[in-house]
Write a protein that holds these residues in place. Structure first.
Motif, PDB file in Angstrom:
ATOM      1  N   SER A   1      30.873  18.757  23.426  1.00  0.00           N
ATOM      2  CA  SER A   1      31.096  18.254  22.070  1.00  0.00           C
ATOM      3  C   SER A   1      31.737  16.888  22.230  1.00  0.00           C
ATOM      4  N   VAL A   2      31.562  16.055  21.201  1.00  0.00           N
ATOM      5  CA  VAL A   2      32.152  14.721  21.266  1.00  0.00           C
ATOM      6  C   VAL A   2      33.128  14.533  20.114  1.00  0.00           C
ATOM      7  N   VAL A   3      34.374  14.220  20.481  1.00  0.00           N
ATOM      8  CA  VAL A   3      35.393  13.915  19.475  1.00  0.00           C
ATOM      9  C   VAL A   3      35.514  12.400  19.418  1.00  0.00           C
ATOM     10  N   ARG A   4      35.446  11.873  18.208  1.00  0.00           N
ATOM     11  CA  ARG A   4      35.479  10.411  18.090  1.00  0.00           C
ATOM     12  C   ARG A   4      36.759   9.984  17.377  1.00  0.00           C
ATOM     13  N   ILE A   5      37.401   8.922  17.872  1.00  0.00           N
ATOM     14  CA  ILE A   5      38.553   8.336  17.180  1.00  0.00           C
ATOM     15  C   ILE A   5      38.303   6.849  16.981  1.00  0.00           C
TER      16      ILE A   5
ATOM     17  N   LYS B   1      35.292   7.024  31.576  1.00  0.00           N
ATOM     18  CA  LYS B   1      36.069   7.533  32.711  1.00  0.00           C
ATOM     19  C   LYS B   1      36.373   9.013  32.531  1.00  0.00           C
ATOM     20  N   VAL B   2      36.458   9.724  33.650  1.00  0.00           N
ATOM     21  CA  VAL B   2      36.805  11.143  33.595  1.00  0.00           C
ATOM     22  C   VAL B   2      38.316  11.274  33.758  1.00  0.00           C
ATOM     23  N   ALA B   3      38.920  12.083  32.874  1.00  0.00           N
ATOM     24  CA  ALA B   3      40.361  12.297  32.987  1.00  0.00           C
ATOM     25  C   ALA B   3      40.719  13.644  32.366  1.00  0.00           C
ATOM     26  N   GLU B   4      41.901  14.137  32.722  1.00  0.00           N
ATOM     27  CA  GLU B   4      42.323  15.438  32.199  1.00  0.00           C
ATOM     28  C   GLU B   4      43.425  15.282  31.184  1.00  0.00           C
ATOM     29  N   THR B   5      43.475  16.259  30.284  1.00  0.00           N
ATOM     30  CA  THR B   5      44.605  16.294  29.358  1.00  0.00           C
ATOM     31  C   THR B   5      45.035  17.744  29.177  1.00  0.00           C
ATOM     32  N   ASN B   6      46.332  17.924  28.941  1.00  0.00           N
ATOM     33  CA  ASN B   6      46.833  19.277  28.742  1.00  0.00           C
ATOM     34  C   ASN B   6      46.766  19.637  27.262  1.00  0.00           C
ATOM     35  N   LEU B   7      46.010  20.686  26.939  1.00  0.00           N
ATOM     36  CA  LEU B   7      45.828  21.040  25.529  1.00  0.00           C
ATOM     37  C   LEU B   7      46.715  22.203  25.104  1.00  0.00           C
ATOM     38  N   SER B   8      47.036  23.078  26.034  1.00  0.00           N
ATOM     39  CA  SER B   8      47.985  24.149  25.719  1.00  0.00           C
ATOM     40  C   SER B   8      48.553  24.633  27.039  1.00  0.00           C
ATOM     41  N   GLU B   9      49.507  25.507  26.927  1.00  0.00           N
ATOM     42  CA  GLU B   9      50.189  25.931  28.149  1.00  0.00           C
ATOM     43  C   GLU B   9      49.183  26.485  29.166  1.00  0.00           C
ATOM     44  N   GLY B  10      49.171  25.879  30.317  1.00  0.00           N
ATOM     45  CA  GLY B  10      48.288  26.351  31.389  1.00  0.00           C
ATOM     46  C   GLY B  10      46.829  25.977  31.206  1.00  0.00           C
TER      47      GLY B  10
ATOM     48  N   ALA C   1      37.155   5.402  20.594  1.00  0.00           N
ATOM     49  CA  ALA C   1      36.984   6.175  21.825  1.00  0.00           C
ATOM     50  C   ALA C   1      36.175   7.415  21.509  1.00  0.00           C
ATOM     51  N   GLU C   2      35.238   7.725  22.406  1.00  0.00           N
ATOM     52  CA  GLU C   2      34.467   8.965  22.252  1.00  0.00           C
ATOM     53  C   GLU C   2      34.822   9.870  23.416  1.00  0.00           C
ATOM     54  N   ILE C   3      35.381  11.020  23.073  1.00  0.00           N
ATOM     55  CA  ILE C   3      35.856  11.941  24.104  1.00  0.00           C
ATOM     56  C   ILE C   3      34.888  13.111  24.193  1.00  0.00           C
ATOM     57  N   SER C   4      34.183  13.203  25.322  1.00  0.00           N
ATOM     58  CA  SER C   4      33.283  14.341  25.513  1.00  0.00           C
ATOM     59  C   SER C   4      34.063  15.456  26.192  1.00  0.00           C
TER      60      SER C   4
ATOM     61  N   ALA D   1      41.787  21.828  19.369  1.00  0.00           N
ATOM     62  CA  ALA D   1      43.036  21.471  20.051  1.00  0.00           C
ATOM     63  C   ALA D   1      43.083  19.971  20.338  1.00  0.00           C
ATOM     64  N   LEU D   2      41.944  19.414  20.717  1.00  0.00           N
ATOM     65  CA  LEU D   2      41.877  17.983  21.037  1.00  0.00           C
ATOM     66  C   LEU D   2      42.134  17.144  19.768  1.00  0.00           C
TER      67      LEU D   2
END
Ligand SMILES: Nc1nc2c(ncn2[C@@H]2O[C@H](COP(=O)(O)OP(=O)(O)OP(=O)(O)O)[C@@H](O)[C@H]2O)c(=O)[nH]1
Ligand SMILES: [Mg+2]
Length: 430
Positions: A18-22, A45-54, A76-79, A89-90
């Motif tokens: 899915s793509v979240v756009r801001i 670019k590929v990167a990680e984000t913490n969305l909930s515990e663990g 920014a388009e976040i896939s 969550a994102l």
């Protein structure tokens, strides 16, 4: 720049991604806070984000710096993985970091407000998404790339040529200048011809974008529901040997080649019935028949003389050819729903009848455009003809109003709530 807006730009539900756009002024900081990533125009670019515990989500972030983006703002388009929980969550994280949820069509509205596209192009973006045939897709994409707008420009240019001459004849009327009314009237005729031609093209542009509504109708028990089920490829309607089985209309979206078709199975037309529920069903059939682009008028050997008594958009279908033959000279398609005979010929004929509509369209268009052209026509019709030194003031006024109406097609000068109304018809994330 406005506060950042955020939404999911892909259809709701589960999928590979899915793509979240801001879009907006906080985008750089949001990307930085979420992914510890420098916002870098033109990169993914590929990167990680913490969305909930663990739970860390690995995303692909594509960055577009203002003004080189869809909206003209930082975007920014976040896939991410296509799970609604992850998407939610994102989006929530983006909101915590300063964005707000986007309204329907708000990305496109910002593109319009930032002069990235004109209003007709914004509308065409939605037409492109909704196009239900290849021809509609081509027409909409031509409008997106500006073909429609170029036609509007040409017409406005022609009108303004006349307006300049007319206005200057008023401004300099007390001086001894030679105003060439012959030229004005010749230009006026050319302009009217251009507008008439444009009106016709708009008509085709609207027709090509319209949905294709096919209604299966006829007397009871001839096999309407059986045909509906074969065309839709599923057991959508109940089939029994009892007359009057179908009451409420049954609706399915089907695909015939490159054409998306809305097909309705209806209650059999039976004027003799005393059953109140069946009568209500028949009322619904009749109103669907009225609004149909194409009616499949189904008969069998027991009802060979049945007719809806409608002209035009009717395709006659003789069913149950496995047990009987059509009357001599029957003009239509002969099928057997039971044995699935000749169904591809039926589909071919439906396709042929529906796809010829508006296939000459040079661009996609809408009712809004047609109404504005109509208003411009009313002004042109009220304009004195021929224009001369005595009526030139009145002519100037009507030409000015025609100019305003035609100008509204691409860039309305009207209030914000009018724009809000147009863009609210868009989907969220667009
Ligand atoms: N022999 C034969 N029987 C058929 C064919 N198509 C439908 N039938 C039968 O005709 C009967 C009526 O079929 P339906 O599809 O329910 O007909 P309908 O026109 O939807 O009927 P209503 O909903 O009552 O108006 C059923 O018993 C079907 O099995 C066919 O091609 N050949
Ligand atoms: Mg039925």
């Amino acid at each position: 720049m406005d506060q950042a807006i955020v939404a999911c730009s892909t259809p709701p539900g589960r999928g590979a991604i899915s793509v979240v756009r801001i879009s907006g002024k906080e985008v750089k900081s949001i990307i930085n806070d979420l992914f510890s990533l420098e916002f870098d125009h033109g990169t993914s670019k590929v990167a990680e984000t913490n969305l909930s515990e663990g739970f860390n989500e690995k995303c692909l972030i594509s960055c577009f710096e203002s003004p080189s983006s869809y909206t003209g703002e930082d975007v920014a388009e976040i896939s991410c993985h296509g799970n609604p929980l992850i998407v939610r969550a994102l989006i929530q994280k983006c909101i915590e970091l300063g964005a707000r949820s986007a309204n329907p069509g708000e990305f496109t509205q910002r593109a319009f407000l930032n002069n990235k596209i004109d209003l007709a192009q914004s509308e065409a973006v939605i037409d492109l998404i909704n196009a239900s045939s290849s021809a509609a897709m081509v027409a909409a994409s031509k409008s997106v790339s500006g073909n429609f707008g170029e036609n509007v420009d040409k017409i406005l240019e022609s009108l303004r040529k006349i307006r300049i001459l007319v206005e200057s004849s008023i401004d300099f009327s007390d001086q001894d200048t030679n105003i060439d009314f012959m030229q004005i009237n010749a230009l006026f005729k050319d302009f009217r011809r251009l507008l008439e031609d444009f009106d016709q093209k708009i008509e085709e542009g609207i027709r090509i974008m319209s949905e294709h509504r096919v209604v299966v109708a006829g007397p009871p028990n001839v096999g309407k529901s059986s045909i509906m089920n074969i065309l839709s490829g599923e057991e959508a309607s109940i089939v029994t040997e009892i007359k009057g089985t179908t009451r409420d209309p049954i609706y399915k979206k089907i695909q015939i080649k490159d054409l998306q078709v809305d097909i309705y199975d209806t209650a059999g037309i039976n004027d003799e019935t005393v059953d109140e529920i069946e009568k209500l069903g028949i009322d619904k059939s009749r109103s669907l028949i009225k609004g149909a682009d194409l009616i499949l008028e189904v008969v069998d050997s027991e009802n060979r003389d049945f007719s809806l008594k409608k002209n035009g958009n009717i395709l006659k279908v003789f069913n149950k050819s496995d047990i009987s033959s059509p009357p001599k000279g029957f003009e239509g398609v002969v099928v057997s729903a039971l044995e699935k005979k000749n169904i591809s010929a039926l589909e071919e004929k439906i396709y042929e009848l529906l796809s010829s509509d508006g296939s000459d369209a040079l661009f996609s268009a809408r009712e809004r455009h047609r109404n504005l052209v109509k208003k411009a026509f009313m002004e042109i019709d009220s304009c004195p003809d021929p224009i001369d030194v005595k009526n030139v003031d009145i002519a100037a006024e009507h030409l000015k109003l025609a100019d305003i109406f035609l100008g509204d097609i691409k860039s309305p000068m009207s209030a914000d709530d009018f724009l809000g109304e147009i863009f609210s018809a868009f989907c969220i994330g667009k």
